[in-house]
Design an enzyme around this catalytic site. Structure first.
Site, PDB file in Angstrom:
ATOM      1  N   HIS A   1      -1.574  13.673   6.697  1.00  0.00           N
ATOM      2  CA  HIS A   1      -3.267  13.500   7.861  1.00  0.00           C
ATOM      3  C   HIS A   1      -2.821  14.961   9.079  1.00  0.00           C
ATOM      4  O   HIS A   1      -1.632  14.494   9.449  1.00  0.00           O
ATOM      5  CB  HIS A   1      -3.901  13.206   7.954  1.00  0.00           C
ATOM      6  CG  HIS A   1      -4.792  12.336   6.274  1.00  0.00           C
ATOM      7  ND1 HIS A   1      -5.830  13.030   5.638  1.00  0.00           N
ATOM      8  CD2 HIS A   1      -4.151  11.598   5.692  1.00  0.00           C
ATOM      9  CE1 HIS A   1      -5.916  12.028   4.466  1.00  0.00           C
ATOM     10  NE2 HIS A   1      -4.546  11.358   4.917  1.00  0.00           N
TER      11      HIS A   1
ATOM     12  N   VAL B   1       6.902 -14.885   4.633  1.00  0.00           N
ATOM     13  CA  VAL B   1       6.209 -15.220   6.634  1.00  0.00           C
ATOM     14  C   VAL B   1       5.362 -16.269   6.158  1.00  0.00           C
ATOM     15  O   VAL B   1       4.273 -15.894   5.703  1.00  0.00           O
ATOM     16  CB  VAL B   1       5.902 -14.387   7.098  1.00  0.00           C
ATOM     17  CG1 VAL B   1       5.557 -14.751   8.568  1.00  0.00           C
ATOM     18  CG2 VAL B   1       7.706 -13.467   7.535  1.00  0.00           C
TER      19      VAL B   1
ATOM     20  N   CYS C   1      14.235   6.345 -21.001  1.00  0.00           N
ATOM     21  CA  CYS C   1      15.458   6.074 -19.984  1.00  0.00           C
ATOM     22  C   CYS C   1      15.236   4.831 -19.726  1.00  0.00           C
ATOM     23  O   CYS C   1      16.500   4.597 -19.000  1.00  0.00           O
ATOM     24  CB  CYS C   1      14.995   7.589 -18.830  1.00  0.00           C
ATOM     25  SG  CYS C   1      14.028   6.964 -17.382  1.00  0.00           S
TER      26      CYS C   1
ATOM     27  N   THR D   1       0.486  -0.768   0.275  1.00  0.00           N
ATOM     28  CA  THR D   1       0.010  -0.242   0.099  1.00  0.00           C
ATOM     29  C   THR D   1       1.354   1.362  -0.153  1.00  0.00           C
ATOM     30  O   THR D   1       0.708   2.260  -0.638  1.00  0.00           O
ATOM     31  CB  THR D   1      -1.041  -0.107   1.158  1.00  0.00           C
ATOM     32  OG1 THR D   1      -1.773  -1.188   1.144  1.00  0.00           O
ATOM     33  CG2 THR D   1      -2.383   1.069   1.211  1.00  0.00           C
TER      34      THR D   1
ATOM     35  N   ALA E   1      -0.352  10.552   0.183  1.00  0.00           N
ATOM     36  CA  ALA E   1       1.164  10.657   0.743  1.00  0.00           C
ATOM     37  C   ALA E   1       0.949  12.346   1.302  1.00  0.00           C
ATOM     38  O   ALA E   1       1.135  12.809   1.387  1.00  0.00           O
ATOM     39  CB  ALA E   1       1.614  11.200  -0.880  1.00  0.00           C
TER      40      ALA E   1
HETATM   41  C1  LIG Z   1      -5.781   4.532  -1.662  1.00  0.00           C
HETATM   42  C2  LIG Z   1      -4.902   4.680  -0.537  1.00  0.00           C
HETATM   43  C3  LIG Z   1      -4.639   6.140  -0.688  1.00  0.00           C
HETATM   44  C4  LIG Z   1      -4.643   5.983   1.611  1.00  0.00           C
HETATM   45  N1  LIG Z   1      -3.776   7.684   1.328  1.00  0.00           N
HETATM   46  C5  LIG Z   1      -3.087   7.675   2.312  1.00  0.00           C
HETATM   47  C6  LIG Z   1      -2.643   9.894   3.045  1.00  0.00           C
HETATM   48  O1  LIG Z   1      -3.276  10.498   2.310  1.00  0.00           O
HETATM   49  N2  LIG Z   1      -2.271   9.642   3.388  1.00  0.00           N
HETATM   50  C7  LIG Z   1      -1.941   8.461   4.998  1.00  0.00           C
HETATM   51  O2  LIG Z   1      -1.386   8.540   6.402  1.00  0.00           O
HETATM   52  N3  LIG Z   1      -2.457   7.408   4.503  1.00  0.00           N
HETATM   53  C8  LIG Z   1      -3.490   6.747   2.973  1.00  0.00           C
HETATM   54  N4  LIG Z   1      -3.413   5.660   3.260  1.00  0.00           N
HETATM   55  C9  LIG Z   1      -3.090   4.338   3.481  1.00  0.00           C
HETATM   56  C10 LIG Z   1      -0.910   4.697   3.777  1.00  0.00           C
HETATM   57  O3  LIG Z   1      -0.840   3.875   2.301  1.00  0.00           O
HETATM   58  C11 LIG Z   1      -1.032   2.768   4.475  1.00  0.00           C
HETATM   59  O4  LIG Z   1      -2.316   3.187   5.988  1.00  0.00           O
HETATM   60  C12 LIG Z   1       0.434   2.137   4.134  1.00  0.00           C
HETATM   61  O5  LIG Z   1       0.783   3.057   3.022  1.00  0.00           O
HETATM   62  C13 LIG Z   1       0.292   1.143   5.143  1.00  0.00           C
HETATM   63  O6  LIG Z   1       1.351   0.804   5.229  1.00  0.00           O
HETATM   64  P1  LIG Z   1       1.502  -0.725   6.059  1.00  0.00           P
HETATM   65  O7  LIG Z   1       3.616  -0.827   6.264  1.00  0.00           O
HETATM   66  O8  LIG Z   1       1.345  -1.154   7.235  1.00  0.00           O
HETATM   67  O9  LIG Z   1       1.058  -1.284   4.767  1.00  0.00           O
HETATM   68  P2  LIG Z   1       2.144  -2.051   2.869  1.00  0.00           P
HETATM   69  O10 LIG Z   1       2.866  -0.832   2.125  1.00  0.00           O
HETATM   70  O11 LIG Z   1       1.205  -3.101   2.447  1.00  0.00           O
HETATM   71  O12 LIG Z   1       3.120  -2.489   3.827  1.00  0.00           O
HETATM   72  C14 LIG Z   1       3.103  -4.142   4.487  1.00  0.00           C
HETATM   73  C15 LIG Z   1       4.208  -5.484   3.087  1.00  0.00           C
HETATM   74  O13 LIG Z   1       4.317  -5.857   4.189  1.00  0.00           O
HETATM   75  C16 LIG Z   1       4.591  -6.853   3.215  1.00  0.00           C
HETATM   76  N5  LIG Z   1       4.243  -8.700   3.474  1.00  0.00           N
HETATM   77  C17 LIG Z   1       2.521  -8.964   3.354  1.00  0.00           C
HETATM   78  N6  LIG Z   1       2.709 -10.485   3.513  1.00  0.00           N
HETATM   79  C18 LIG Z   1       3.890 -10.566   3.990  1.00  0.00           C
HETATM   80  C19 LIG Z   1       3.976 -12.665   4.494  1.00  0.00           C
HETATM   81  N7  LIG Z   1       3.645 -13.328   4.852  1.00  0.00           N
HETATM   82  N8  LIG Z   1       5.703 -11.862   4.801  1.00  0.00           N
HETATM   83  C20 LIG Z   1       6.261 -10.927   4.533  1.00  0.00           C
HETATM   84  N9  LIG Z   1       5.948  -9.539   4.286  1.00  0.00           N
HETATM   85  C21 LIG Z   1       4.657  -9.794   3.798  1.00  0.00           C
HETATM   86  C22 LIG Z   1       4.498  -6.284   1.905  1.00  0.00           C
HETATM   87  O14 LIG Z   1       4.841  -6.934   0.963  1.00  0.00           O
HETATM   88  C23 LIG Z   1       4.053  -4.613   2.952  1.00  0.00           C
HETATM   89  O15 LIG Z   1       5.198  -4.838   1.458  1.00  0.00           O
HETATM   90  C24 LIG Z   1      -3.495   5.582   1.466  1.00  0.00           C
HETATM   91  C25 LIG Z   1      -3.843   4.345   1.237  1.00  0.00           C
HETATM   92  C26 LIG Z   1      -4.602   3.854   0.084  1.00  0.00           C
HETATM   93  C27 LIG Z   1      -4.699   2.646  -0.525  1.00  0.00           C
END
Ligand SMILES: Cc1cc2nc3c(=O)[nH]c(=O)nc-3n(C[C@H](O)[C@H](O)[C@H](O)COP(=O)(O)OP(=O)(O)OC[C@H]3O[C@@H](n4cnc5c(N)ncnc54)[C@H](O)[C@@H]3O)c2cc1C
Length: 479
Positions: free
Chosen positions: A49, A172, A442, A40, A46
């Site tokens: 908030h 995992v 590129c 995500t 980006a």
């Molecule tokens: C449309 C949209 C708009 C958004 N806008 C905002 C915003 O403006 N501001 C804001 O604050 N937030 C926003 N968010 C939310 C924000 O993007 C997420 O909360 C944040 O990126 C979550 O990060 P994360 O590390 O939890 O998840 P992720 O980035 O999904 O990272 C999780 C990681 O775990 C890995 N993983 C999963 N399963 C396994 C496994 N079994 N073994 C090993 N690795 C694994 C995945 O590959 C991934 O890299 C938005 C989200 C979306 C979709």
């Protein structure tokens, strides 16, 4: 034996690893993809908030408000982009004006500072490109925008410099109790640790299930976006939200830290957490909604459309808690928006949960608190550019014409503490291929640099994740 294993190298896992790297702990981050930040984290609005739209008393509200406070200092120390340009929520009728008043009150309850309700006149005076139908707005001076990839990489860079180990392509598949500790099984092998942090984003519910916890279910919810050049478009200085509804925050128009505009997201529940398509129906809704806020938007200047998937939990709040079934496991699940804004605060919260679980933390004496400034040639003065090119002529060879990225910067991307390994990894790190031609010019040159620096054949270079080969073979043998 590790002290802490973090599952998932998105911005949240990265922020947790960074926070914990300040202490004498042996930390391993396991990521299923080829590169970090490909969940995500790679596709969202980006926005950092301010925290007024999270339900008062929720964990989201607490994490968001604190995260917003932590960003400016972190961005400065770790040299990732952060622009505190403020945001508006705009209202178009009396009912929406009432919602803005409620949001304002909620913001005060959540501890948000510098919130103001603005009249129609003041709103239009500050942002003349907004629709003349606007009735008023809620202004937040503390909202900002960041670059989610660079924030994620910066957290990992600092963590790695301070001893964190990152292993990619390590999905995992099971968690087990092992004596006093835990065993984490991946597709490639197994690792032992005293504590395990589940920061697996869209799969955080599945990892929780592996620990015997069934407290939340993720409903992946797609959001589509359009990226537009600011050229030939009206000036919009702040992030413009529409009044939120039960479905979410609505469509925004915002300036990115790189000076383009982003419009989006839509909101559609999907079956497949990996889906990244954008269809005509979604785009039509998106364009209509964004034009409602800024009628003069010129979509002829579109750079690309893309989508991201939210890890929406059925509980409505972030699910950050110590497992009741498997001692030593901490879940950081359901981190939908504002997860990016909250990431640094989540890092702190997890540290506290670890301490409560009995983990004794000793501050590192030689903790590296700051990262060096990256070389970004187009930001340097002519004299500074000349000096850099004299030191390393690769900084003088332009590879990406749209974004003015030199060969030197691309080589740097491959040698950061958390190095890029793929074409898209390079794109996200240094913006080669991010511009109007989207790598049409590129990409072959970046591929050559990847081959040369990583000692790989073109057929081994990936666009993004496993299996995404760019080149499948030779059309003819070398002469
Ligand atoms: C449309 C949209 C708009 C958004 N806008 C905002 C915003 O403006 N501001 C804001 O604050 N937030 C926003 N968010 C939310 C924000 O993007 C997420 O909360 C944040 O990126 C979550 O990060 P994360 O590390 O939890 O998840 P992720 O980035 O999904 O990272 C999780 C990681 O775990 C890995 N993983 C999963 N399963 C396994 C496994 N079994 N073994 C090993 N690795 C694994 C995945 O590959 C991934 O890299 C938005 C989200 C979306 C979709």
């Amino acid at each position: 034996m590790f002290d802490v294993i973090v599952i998932g190298a998105g911005v949240v896992g990265a922020a947790i690893a960074r926070e914990l790297s300040q202490y004498d702990l042996k930390i391993l981050v396991l990521e299923k993809s080829v590169e970090p930040g490909q969940g995500t984290t790679k596709a969202n609005s980006a926005v950092v908030h301010a925290g007024y739209d999270c339900k008062a008393g929720s964990l989201k509200a607490k994490m968001n408000v604190l995260g917003n406070k932590l960003y400016p200092e972190l961005a400065k120390k770790l040299k990732f982009p952060f622009m505190q340009n403020g945001s508006f929520v705009i209202a178009f009728d009396d009912e929406e004006m009432e919602t803005l008043k409620a949001l304002y009150q909620q913001g005060l309850e959540n501890g948000c500072e510098q919130l103001e309700l603005w009249s129609r006149e003041k709103t239009l005076q500050e942002e003349p490109a907004l629709s003349s139908q606007v009735r008023g707005s809620l202004y937040s001076a503390l909202a900002g925008v960041t670059d989610p990839f660079l924030a994620c990489y910066a957290f990992l860079d600092q963590g790695i410099l301070n001893g964190v180990e990152l292993k990619c392509e390590e999905k995992v598949i099971a968690l087990e109790k092992r004596g006093q500790g835990l065993r984490v099984l991946t597709r490639k092998g197994s690792y032992e640790s005293r504590y395990v942090i589940n920061a697996a984003g869209l799969y955080s519910d599945k990892i929780a299930n592996m620990a015997g916890d069934f407290d939340f279910v993720i409903h992946p919810t797609k959001g589509e976006y359009r990226m537009i050049e600011s050229k030939d478009n009206p000036v919009v200085k702040r992030t413009i939200f529409q009044t939120p509804t039960k479905k979410g925050k609505g469509v925004l128009v915002a300036m990115t830290t790189h000076g383009n505009y982003i419009t989006g997201p839509t909101s559609r529940v999907v079956d497949n957490p990996e889906c990244s398509d954008v269809d005509d129906e979604g785009l039509a809704v998106l364009d209509e909604c964004s034009k409602k806020s800024v009628p003069g938007l010129n979509f002829m200047r579109s750079i690309r459309v893309f989508s991201g998937v939210r890890a929406k939990p059925d509980t409505g709040d972030f699910m950050i808690y110590a497992s009741k079934n498997m001692q030593g496991v901490i879940h950081v699940g359901g981190i939908e928006s504002p997860g990016l804004a909250s990431a640094p605060a989540i890092g702190l919260y997890v540290k506290e949960l670890l301490e409560k679980s009995g983990c004794v933390l000793h501050q590192k004496e030689n903790f590296i608190d700051e990262l060096p400034e990256p070389v970004i040639m187009h930001r340097l003065s002519f004299q500074e550019q000349e000096k850099k090119i004299r030191e390393n002529p690769k900084y003088g060879k332009m590879i990406c014409r749209c974004e003015s990225v030199s060969e030197g910067e691309i080589v740097d991307a491959l040698h950061y503490p958390c190095p890029s390994r793929t074409l898209d990894g390079v794109k996200r790190r240094v913006r080669a291929g991010m511009g109007r031609c989207q790598g049409g010019f590129c990409a072959p040159r970046v591929l050559e640099i990847l081959c040369r620096e990583l000692h790989l054949e073109p057929t081994e270079i990936l666009k993004e994740d496993q299996g995404s080969f760019l080149v499948t073979g030779k059309l003819k043998e070398d002469a």
